[in-house]
Structures are given as structure tokens and as C-alpha cells.
Design an enzyme around this catalytic site. Sequence first.
Site, PDB file in Angstrom:
ATOM      1  N   THR A 142     117.011 -43.644   0.301  1.00  0.00           N
ATOM      2  CA  THR A 142     117.084 -42.744  -0.845  1.00  0.00           C
ATOM      3  C   THR A 142     116.172 -43.186  -1.983  1.00  0.00           C
ATOM      4  O   THR A 142     115.684 -42.360  -2.751  1.00  0.00           O
ATOM      5  CB  THR A 142     118.554 -42.660  -1.337  1.00  0.00           C
ATOM      6  OG1 THR A 142     119.366 -42.255  -0.233  1.00  0.00           O
ATOM      7  CG2 THR A 142     118.715 -41.707  -2.488  1.00  0.00           C
ATOM      8  N   TYR A 144     121.934 -52.657   7.879  1.00  0.00           N
ATOM      9  CA  TYR A 144     121.724 -51.225   7.618  1.00  0.00           C
ATOM     10  C   TYR A 144     121.313 -50.577   8.935  1.00  0.00           C
ATOM     11  O   TYR A 144     120.190 -50.755   9.407  1.00  0.00           O
ATOM     12  CB  TYR A 144     120.642 -51.049   6.543  1.00  0.00           C
ATOM     13  CG  TYR A 144     120.287 -49.620   6.188  1.00  0.00           C
ATOM     14  CD1 TYR A 144     121.069 -48.540   6.577  1.00  0.00           C
ATOM     15  CD2 TYR A 144     119.148 -49.346   5.429  1.00  0.00           C
ATOM     16  CE1 TYR A 144     120.736 -47.233   6.238  1.00  0.00           C
ATOM     17  CE2 TYR A 144     118.798 -48.048   5.083  1.00  0.00           C
ATOM     18  CZ  TYR A 144     119.600 -46.989   5.493  1.00  0.00           C
ATOM     19  OH  TYR A 144     119.249 -45.703   5.166  1.00  0.00           O
ATOM     20  N   LYS A 173     126.231 -51.018   6.955  1.00  0.00           N
ATOM     21  CA  LYS A 173     126.118 -49.651   6.430  1.00  0.00           C
ATOM     22  C   LYS A 173     125.850 -48.800   7.658  1.00  0.00           C
ATOM     23  O   LYS A 173     124.775 -48.866   8.263  1.00  0.00           O
ATOM     24  CB  LYS A 173     124.973 -49.560   5.423  1.00  0.00           C
ATOM     25  CG  LYS A 173     124.581 -48.148   5.024  1.00  0.00           C
ATOM     26  CD  LYS A 173     123.686 -48.222   3.793  1.00  0.00           C
ATOM     27  CE  LYS A 173     122.737 -47.074   3.575  1.00  0.00           C
ATOM     28  NZ  LYS A 173     123.142 -45.747   3.938  1.00  0.00           N
ATOM     29  N   THR A 208     125.153 -45.609   9.270  1.00  0.00           N
ATOM     30  CA  THR A 208     124.648 -44.257   9.053  1.00  0.00           C
ATOM     31  C   THR A 208     124.341 -43.631  10.408  1.00  0.00           C
ATOM     32  O   THR A 208     123.190 -43.587  10.857  1.00  0.00           O
ATOM     33  CB  THR A 208     123.405 -44.274   8.142  1.00  0.00           C
ATOM     34  OG1 THR A 208     123.705 -45.045   6.973  1.00  0.00           O
ATOM     35  CG2 THR A 208     123.032 -42.867   7.695  1.00  0.00           C
ATOM     36  N   GLY A 265     127.772 -44.121   6.000  1.00  0.00           N
ATOM     37  CA  GLY A 265     126.447 -43.818   5.465  1.00  0.00           C
ATOM     38  C   GLY A 265     126.086 -42.338   5.411  1.00  0.00           C
ATOM     39  O   GLY A 265     125.117 -41.967   4.764  1.00  0.00           O
ATOM     40  N   ASP A 298     127.214 -38.925   4.032  1.00  0.00           N
ATOM     41  CA  ASP A 298     128.163 -38.394   3.053  1.00  0.00           C
ATOM     42  C   ASP A 298     128.941 -37.201   3.614  1.00  0.00           C
ATOM     43  O   ASP A 298     130.104 -36.989   3.273  1.00  0.00           O
ATOM     44  CB  ASP A 298     127.416 -37.962   1.779  1.00  0.00           C
ATOM     45  CG  ASP A 298     126.416 -39.011   1.321  1.00  0.00           C
ATOM     46  OD1 ASP A 298     126.389 -40.110   1.918  1.00  0.00           O
ATOM     47  OD2 ASP A 298     125.659 -38.737   0.381  1.00  0.00           O
ATOM     48  N   GLU A 299     128.285 -36.425   4.478  1.00  0.00           N
ATOM     49  CA  GLU A 299     128.922 -35.242   5.054  1.00  0.00           C
ATOM     50  C   GLU A 299     129.990 -35.605   6.086  1.00  0.00           C
ATOM     51  O   GLU A 299     130.755 -34.755   6.528  1.00  0.00           O
ATOM     52  CB  GLU A 299     127.867 -34.294   5.647  1.00  0.00           C
ATOM     53  CG  GLU A 299     126.874 -34.886   6.623  1.00  0.00           C
ATOM     54  CD  GLU A 299     125.679 -35.577   5.945  1.00  0.00           C
ATOM     55  OE1 GLU A 299     125.892 -36.305   4.963  1.00  0.00           O
ATOM     56  OE2 GLU A 299     124.549 -35.403   6.434  1.00  0.00           O
ATOM     57  N   SER A 304     123.447 -41.002  -0.816  1.00  0.00           N
ATOM     58  CA  SER A 304     122.491 -40.417  -1.754  1.00  0.00           C
ATOM     59  C   SER A 304     123.152 -39.358  -2.644  1.00  0.00           C
ATOM     60  O   SER A 304     122.865 -39.277  -3.841  1.00  0.00           O
ATOM     61  CB  SER A 304     121.334 -39.781  -0.989  1.00  0.00           C
ATOM     62  OG  SER A 304     121.808 -38.707  -0.187  1.00  0.00           O
TER      63      SER A 304
HETATM   64  O1  MN9 Z   1     122.178 -43.629   2.372  1.00  0.00           O
HETATM   65  C1  MN9 Z   1     121.831 -41.440   3.024  1.00  0.00           C
HETATM   66  N1  MN9 Z   1     120.881 -41.454   4.102  1.00  0.00           N
HETATM   67  C2  MN9 Z   1     119.639 -41.024   3.946  1.00  0.00           C
HETATM   68  C3  MN9 Z   1     122.553 -42.715   3.009  1.00  0.00           C
HETATM   69  O2  MN9 Z   1     119.222 -40.527   2.934  1.00  0.00           O
HETATM   70  C4  MN9 Z   1     118.738 -41.189   5.132  1.00  0.00           C
HETATM   71  C5  MN9 Z   1     122.863 -40.325   3.100  1.00  0.00           C
HETATM   72  O3  MN9 Z   1     123.554 -40.353   1.893  1.00  0.00           O
HETATM   73  C6  MN9 Z   1     122.270 -38.951   3.336  1.00  0.00           C
HETATM   74  O4  MN9 Z   1     121.220 -38.718   2.444  1.00  0.00           O
HETATM   75  C7  MN9 Z   1     123.290 -37.830   3.158  1.00  0.00           C
HETATM   76  C8  MN9 Z   1     122.695 -36.468   3.519  1.00  0.00           C
HETATM   77  O5  MN9 Z   1     122.473 -36.377   4.900  1.00  0.00           O
HETATM   78  O6  MN9 Z   1     124.405 -38.084   3.913  1.00  0.00           O
END
Ligand code: MN9
Length: 289
Positions: A45, A133, A161, A163, A185, A187-188, A204
Site C-alpha cells: 500500500t 508477509y 501477515k 494476505t 491481510g 480487508d474484504e 489499506s
Molecule cells: O495490506 C492490502 N493488500 C494490498 C493489505 O494492497 C495488496 C489489502 O488491504 C488490500 O488492499 C485490500 C483490498 O483488496 O484488502
Amino acid sequence: MKGIYSALLTSFDREGNINEKGIREIVRYNIDKMKVDGLYVGGSTGENFMLSTDEKKEIFRIVKDEAKDKVKLIAQVGSINLKESIELGKFSTELGYDSLSAVTPFYYKFSFDEIKDYYDTIIRECKNKMIIYSIPALTGVNMSIENFKELFKNEDIIGVKFTAPDFYLLERIRKEFSDKLIFSGFDEMLLSALVLGVDGAIGSTFNVNGIRTREIFELVKDNKIKEAREVQHITNDLITDILNNGLYQTIKLILEEFGVEAGECKRPFKEATQEMKKRAKDIFLKYFS
Ligand code: MN9
């Protein structure tokens, strides 16, 4: 170190130079208005992988100077230039960052032994804690539960983390390691991750949606899953709108609506068009006013 961390955005001017005033304002907004528990600095981000070593250091310095000891700070120092990671790790450790984090080394198909050596080396050289990460969609690095077991043998690796949309793997890690920190990681997918018992989240969208994020956390803590789902639904309508309009540009444009000098994204990200700006304003009006 548990809780809600904003993956910090970096404010740039139109030439792609970092904007100190803007960075300070984003930090302040996250602490004062979003009430986050911490900041994750230098991640995807933050557009970190497009920056020079000096710029990365400058951002670590500015953020620490602005945040002081108000919130926890994690420095993402991962890079496929291991020497750079060590330099950044030492620098942020000296500044007083609470933990380091490093993305799994990407682009080349590094073997797991090479990945393990990368983490062990950064930790040994920098003498700080480490949060892995893992973001397979961007790095191409998929780690198995066996890989996590190997990495977590190093006591200084305090967490991950996570994701990824792999909730089977997330559950396996949770069961195996009650003592390690797992940060969601995506948010959705926060609610699903919280139900599986993660310790926190790094995201983010928390830069603008920190309050709803906190609500989801609290509702799950009180076992109010149905209510938490309602907040996740609104959150995901918002995230869908943001993703459709350009992720980081749109979060920055929403912050601008709040009076925060979030600035531009760095090229090759393209400059926000008039339509993007208009849609960002609509998103702001729809979800935040
Ligand atoms: O840090 C973020 N990952 C990226 C985590 O930006 C690649 C997420 O917060 C995403 O931006 C968010 C939207 O898909 O979940």
C-alpha cells in the site's frame, strides 16, 4: 502487538517525489481519527517496491517522528536485495520500530531453503522481531503449513501477515501456533479471518474505513456474528467500489475529501482521471457522510 493496523499509504507529489507533509497528515489521520492500534509502514500500500532505499528510510523516519510512541509500528523491509533489507531493518530497528516484517522474496523462484535463509539473516543482522508477509497473489510464493512450521522454529519470527484467501491454511496455522500473531491481510475477508481467530488485521482500506473495521472486531469479540456480517457487507460494498475505481488512487482521493494531503500515486500507476475523481467523491458521499 495485536489489533488493527493501517497499511500506510505514501503521499507523492506529481513528479513522484515523497511528500513529507502529506505523509505526516496520513499518519495523524490514522491515529487521531481512525484510532488504529498501529501502522504497517513500507508495504504494498505504501508503493514501497517502487522506491529507492533512501526514500524508504525517509518514510520510516517521518512516520516514527510523527507517530512517536502513540501506536505500534511495523517496518516492512523485505526486498529481493537482501543487503537492502538488512540496511532498512537496522535503520528502522534503531528508530524504535516495534517489529520488522518482510515480504517473501519474489520474482525469482527461490527455494524454501533460500527463503528461510533470507528471514534468518535479516533477523540475525537486525536483532528485531519479524513478521512474515505472505501475499502469494503478488509474489507467486505459496507456502505450506510445513513451510510455516519450519519458519516459526525461529522464535524471533513472531507472526505472519496472511494476505491470501486460503482459509484452510489459515485455520491450520492458527491451530498449530496459538502463540504466534496472525494478521488478516485482505480487508474484504476480515470477518471470516476473525472467526478463525486471527489476532489482528493489516489493511489499506483501514486508512479510511478504520471505524467500521473496529466495529467488526468488537462485534466478533461479543459473538455478534450476524451484526458483524452486516458491517462487513457495507465494508465490502465500499471495497468493491474502491477496487473498481483503482485501489490506492481511490483511497487517496477519499482521504483528500477528508482534508488529508494524500497526494498522487507513483508511476507506473496512472494519474487519477477526472472520472476517477468524480467516482471517488461519490464513494465518499455514499459511505462517509
Ligand atoms: O495490506 C492490502 N493488500 C494490498 C493489505 O494492497 C495488496 C489489502 O488491504 C488490500 O488492499 C485490500 C483490498 O483488496 O484488502
